[in-house]
Write an enzyme that holds these catalytic residues in place. Structure first.
Site, PDB file in Angstrom:
ATOM      1  N   GLY A  95       0.857  -1.187   0.000  1.00 59.07           N
ATOM      2  CA  GLY A  95       0.000   0.000   0.000  1.00 59.07           C
ATOM      3  C   GLY A  95       0.884   1.225   0.000  1.00 59.07           C
ATOM      4  N   ALA A 131       0.155   7.834   0.054  1.00 56.11           N
ATOM      5  CA  ALA A 131       0.968   8.936   0.577  1.00 56.11           C
ATOM      6  C   ALA A 131       1.851   8.454   1.731  1.00 56.11           C
ATOM      7  CB  ALA A 131       0.052  10.068   1.035  1.00 56.11           C
ATOM      8  N   GLY A 163       2.529   5.307   2.766  1.00 58.15           N
ATOM      9  CA  GLY A 163       3.407   4.215   2.347  1.00 58.15           C
ATOM     10  C   GLY A 163       4.601   4.729   1.558  1.00 58.15           C
ATOM     11  N   ASN A 184      -4.618   2.984  10.357  1.00 58.37           N
ATOM     12  CA  ASN A 184      -5.598   3.496  11.314  1.00 58.37           C
ATOM     13  C   ASN A 184      -6.698   2.478  11.552  1.00 58.37           C
ATOM     14  OD1 ASN A 184      -4.586   6.072  11.878  1.00 58.37           O
ATOM     15  ND2 ASN A 184      -5.400   6.870   9.947  1.00 58.37           N
ATOM     16  N   ALA A 240       1.515  12.848   5.344  1.00 58.22           N
ATOM     17  CA  ALA A 240       1.972  12.764   3.956  1.00 58.22           C
ATOM     18  C   ALA A 240       0.770  13.052   3.077  1.00 58.22           C
ATOM     19  CB  ALA A 240       2.504  11.368   3.658  1.00 58.22           C
ATOM     20  N   LYS A 242      -5.962   6.850  19.092  1.00 56.38           N
ATOM     21  CA  LYS A 242      -6.062   7.418  17.748  1.00 56.38           C
ATOM     22  C   LYS A 242      -7.395   7.030  17.100  1.00 56.38           C
ATOM     23  CE  LYS A 242      -3.234   8.298  13.669  1.00 56.38           C
ATOM     24  NZ  LYS A 242      -2.102   7.865  12.842  1.00 56.38           N
ATOM     25  N   ASN A 279     -10.352   9.356  15.225  1.00 56.87           N
ATOM     26  CA  ASN A 279     -10.993   9.043  13.945  1.00 56.87           C
ATOM     27  C   ASN A 279     -12.476   8.698  14.119  1.00 56.87           C
ATOM     28  OD1 ASN A 279      -8.713   9.364  12.218  1.00 56.87           O
ATOM     29  ND2 ASN A 279      -7.888   7.466  13.029  1.00 56.87           N
ATOM     30  N   ASN A 318     -13.955  11.829  12.041  1.00 60.66           N
ATOM     31  CA  ASN A 318     -14.186  11.326  10.681  1.00 60.66           C
ATOM     32  C   ASN A 318     -15.671  11.209  10.374  1.00 60.66           C
ATOM     33  OD1 ASN A 318     -11.896  10.352   8.813  1.00 60.66           O
ATOM     34  ND2 ASN A 318     -11.138   9.799  10.820  1.00 60.66           N
ATOM     35  N   GLU A 352     -13.674   3.737   5.613  1.00 58.82           N
ATOM     36  CA  GLU A 352     -13.142   2.746   6.542  1.00 58.82           C
ATOM     37  C   GLU A 352     -13.992   2.640   7.812  1.00 58.82           C
ATOM     38  OE1 GLU A 352      -8.556   2.355   6.044  1.00 58.82           O
ATOM     39  OE2 GLU A 352      -8.934   4.479   6.430  1.00 58.82           O
TER      40      GLU A 352
END
Lengths: 313, 313
Positions: free
Chosen positions: A7, A10, A12, A106, A132, A188, A192, A196, A274
């Site tokens: 993967g 960004a 990765g 994540n 990233a 974390k 999210n 999110n 996700e």
């Protein structure tokens, strides 16, 4: 160390580029055909803290991975959550009984997915604060600083994991060996699991959610559901600290004007989210443990409904 | 009978017009200045089942109601939920101890608001299946057929309520005396408590919500919360029947492509919603009775957050 990045989006690309610059053998694996082609033709281009650099690296699509590839010592898993299993099915040729897998993804539940492919002794969990951004196929923007916490899932993995910490740290990734990486993963996931979903469903940025009069109750209720479920897995989340950590993100002078990744996936790009690995995972675990998680369940249902309404793929 | 319509929007205009055509003394009361002016200048204009008609009627703003106005026998309450108390404060000059009030408003909790202005003996509750649409100031579109169920809140109101049923029925409003109007009010509140909030938050129409894979669980969970709270008030909702009644609205050949009133208020017109009188009322009653209503609570919080994000007034 021979390392595969499964993967190479960004994040990765950042990890792969930094490890490769430090002298490790690194191959990238990704599904995006245009990205693969650009890297093959021009190398991985990066705006690296303001400087334009090019790193020439090997990149493959997962279906290109076959018996002619040498096995690797470490695979860094950085796919979208719902693509993890499929990726590992396809890259089995480079996995041996000596291969370790590090998840830097994540969300929750990835160790269970990975345990279908490697022993639990060979699973490493990590959390990163690096950022990233993808600028286009073959090109990433890598600004600012960050760090990585790593810990082996099972005791037998400690020695190898400490080697990985050293290699990552040597590559400038500010890696440390964690005594409780699961706590960091859950913490974390709470960030999210609130920002999110709420930004996505309310069609706004972090400040937009944070400045509403009902944000406090919604965020605290969701954190509480995460904490009740985490406690069943031996993680005692400090709900007050987590809540303060989340409210600190509301500041428009900080990251408040940012639209979280789920918003970008679904609202901007009509891609599947996700959510099943964040709120949906808490809801599923809650069901297993007999803990009521109505906010996580309802938010997951709303996000799935929105995916279908927008025809997300 | 001397009747005031408190809130002469689309539905108030329909009821007022039909009662006035049947020979009752009717005054309209509304806050919309342009609507008042058009009706004073040109009468209330209606496209009445395809025929253009004009009904010349008295209309006042609430602040114009003072001691020089005669008191009325009946006030039909058809304001927005959050405007009910303020309206009745202003029209007190036409309320005497003999005045009855009929609420035909959607949602829950209006009888408690009205009990501040008239005896419980003088409160009548109603549910209507008539529809009406505003075409512009002073102009309504009145198509199709409908009916009205009425019942007195307290036993002493039965005689007068039956008179009202007769008067409404004589005006063509298909009125019946109900033995359990509260059941009909809760049943209708379930429809609004599912479709209004979900369409608003998911930014879609009824078919849009109804065809998602998570609609069934969301709708059933919300109905269940309504039913648990209603049971505490002596109303035994038939959850299966209510659910089937709601799923029947998903059909795009029926009303499925319709955007519910809450969607129109908030998403289309950036107006505050009636959520506190629907899901918010169930949440508040649930809290009072010690019944958990997380879906109603979360949906209310989401809608309020959306109101603030859109700057609704």
């Amino acid at each position: 160390m021979k390392i595969a990045i499964a993967g190479a989006g960004a994040m990765g690309s950042r990890i792969g580029l930094m490890l490769h610059r430090a002298g490790n053998e690194v191959i990238l694996i990704d599904r995006w055909a245009a990205h693969i082609q650009m890297i093959r033709d021009h190398g991985l281009r990066a705006n690296y803290n303001g400087e334009d650099i090019v790193e020439h690296m090997q990149i493959y699509s997962p279906e290109e991975i076959d018996a002619k590839h040498e096995s690797v010592d470490l695979i860094v898993a950085l796919t979208k959550s719902m693509g993890l299993r499929e990726m590992f099915e396809e890259i089995k040729p480079i996995i041996t009984e000596n291969t370790y897998v590090l998840s830097l993804m994540n969300g929750l539940g990835h160790a269970e997915d990975l345990a279908e492919f490697v022993d639990r002794d060979h699973i490493i969990l990590g959390v990163t604060m690096w950022t990233a951004a993808m600028e286009g196929p073959g090109k990433v923007k890598l600004f600012g600083t960050g760090n990585i916490e790593l810990q082996n899932l099972a005791p037998a993995g400690a020695t190898f994991t400490k080697d990985v910490v050293q290699i990552f740290d040597d590559a400038g990734l500010n890696a440390t060996y964690s005594q409780n990486v699961k706590y960091s993963i859950w913490r974390k996931a709470c960030v999210n699991g609130t920002l999110n979903g709420l930004c996505t469903i309310l069609d706004t940025n972090i400040t937009g959610v944070g400045t509403t009069s009902t944000a406090a109750e919604m965020v605290q209720t969701i954190i509480n559901e995460f904490a009740l479920v985490a406690a069943k897995e031996g993680i005692e989340l400090d709900q007050t600290e987590v809540y303060e950590h989340i409210t600190a993100t509301y500041d428009p002078a900080g990251i408040g004007l940012h639209y979280p990744s789920m918003y970008q996936d679904l609202i901007k790009n009509q891609r599947l989210t996700e959510i099943d690995y964040i709120n949906g995972a808490v809801a599923a675990k809650g069901k297993k443990y007999g803990i009521s998680t109505p906010y996580c369940t309802f938010l997951t249902q709303l996000v799935h409904a929105k995916e279908e309404i927008l025809g997300a793929k």
